[in-house]
Motif scaffolding. Sequence first.
Motif: not given
Length: 360
Positions: A195, A199, A262, A276, A280
């Motif tokens: 994650d 990002h 996302h 999540h 992803n």
Amino acid sequence: MIYKNYPMVSRVIFGRGSFNQLDEILASKRKGRNAPFIFYVDDVFKGNHWLTSRIPLSYKDKIIYIPTEEEPKTSQIDKLVEDIILEFSELPSGIIGIGGGIVMDIAKAVSLMLTNPGESKDYQGWDLIKNPAIYHVGVPTISGTGAEVSRTTILTGPDRKLGINSDYTPFDQVVLDPELTKGVPKDQWFYTGMDCFVHCVESLDGTFLNAFSQSYGEKAFELCKEIFLSDTLTEEESQDKLMMASWHGGMSIAYSQVGVAHAMSYGLSYLLGIKHGIGNCIVFDHLEEYYPEGVAMFKQMKEKHNIELPQGICAELHDDQIDIMVNVALSLEPLWENALGKNWKTKITREKLTTLYKKM
Ligand code: NAD
Ligand code: ZN
């Protein structure tokens, strides 16, 4: 140009064993005997004496264990808030979340909803919160989401999965004790760590990029490369560095946005309840067209750590189900604008998203 004036976490303590100082950190924030500290703790720690014996309880303080099979729902937040209001005569002195993104988001959301009237679903969006939250503290026990540093708490409501983004959402205090992450299972370590990696890629490749986001994003990206691709780190160094990568990754998107992975992962989560981190990963694996270098590196990391992602999760879905996911993904306009630029609507179509989902 109007620039946004963002709040940050007011206080942070970092170091292995810093969790031992929670007692002295909270002491000065106690409002009285009838104003408890409420500790939301990931239920993976139930019976874990090493961690729970260090949670400082006095007067009416209470530990509430949170199951983490499912991500937080607005109805769950409303219930937790109601429970506190019914049980105690005064508002809490503070809300402390000890766990991963789920528990930290629950702590943030409850602290906001204790001082803002109505239901939490009414606050999903940007800057709808009017009153400051109750004092709230985040203690991550797994690294990657950046939830410890962000100004959002991501909730699934009746209509959508969307954060409560506000100036009052960030924690007043964060305790970064990398030792708390020592028991994280390998697969989960990878998903939540990725994650953070995603990002960075989405922030660094985005059109919203600026020197603020870039400086944090590059640092987090470099740390992720070291953690997930080199063989030189001890386990402790790796835990320390991933905790800081998560922080920097979160800071990077604070002043930019995430992107395609996302947006699509929110669709998977909304329809299929896919969490999540793994969501992803499932999406990012198919995004070479948008993030060629990032996806190539992701595949290298996946291979190095022998991670097998689920395949064919959308193969059996009906068209109307795919449509729901496409709607959720496309509703996240700032993410698409960051990924593809101002005229993103001419660059991404429902057909394209449908094709991508069907590959997953
Ligand atoms: P999580 O909270 O879902 O936890 C994942 C699993 O790890 C759980 O089974 C949990 O019990 C386990 N776990 C956590 N710490 C452990 C430990 N020390 N030892 C053993 N097991 C441990 O994981 P996550 O990936 O950190 O969080 C995902 C959530 O975060 C989602 O709900 C997502 O929407 C949210 N999120 C929020 C933000 C934000 O800015 N607010 C950003 C990204 C994601
Ligand atoms: Zn994320």
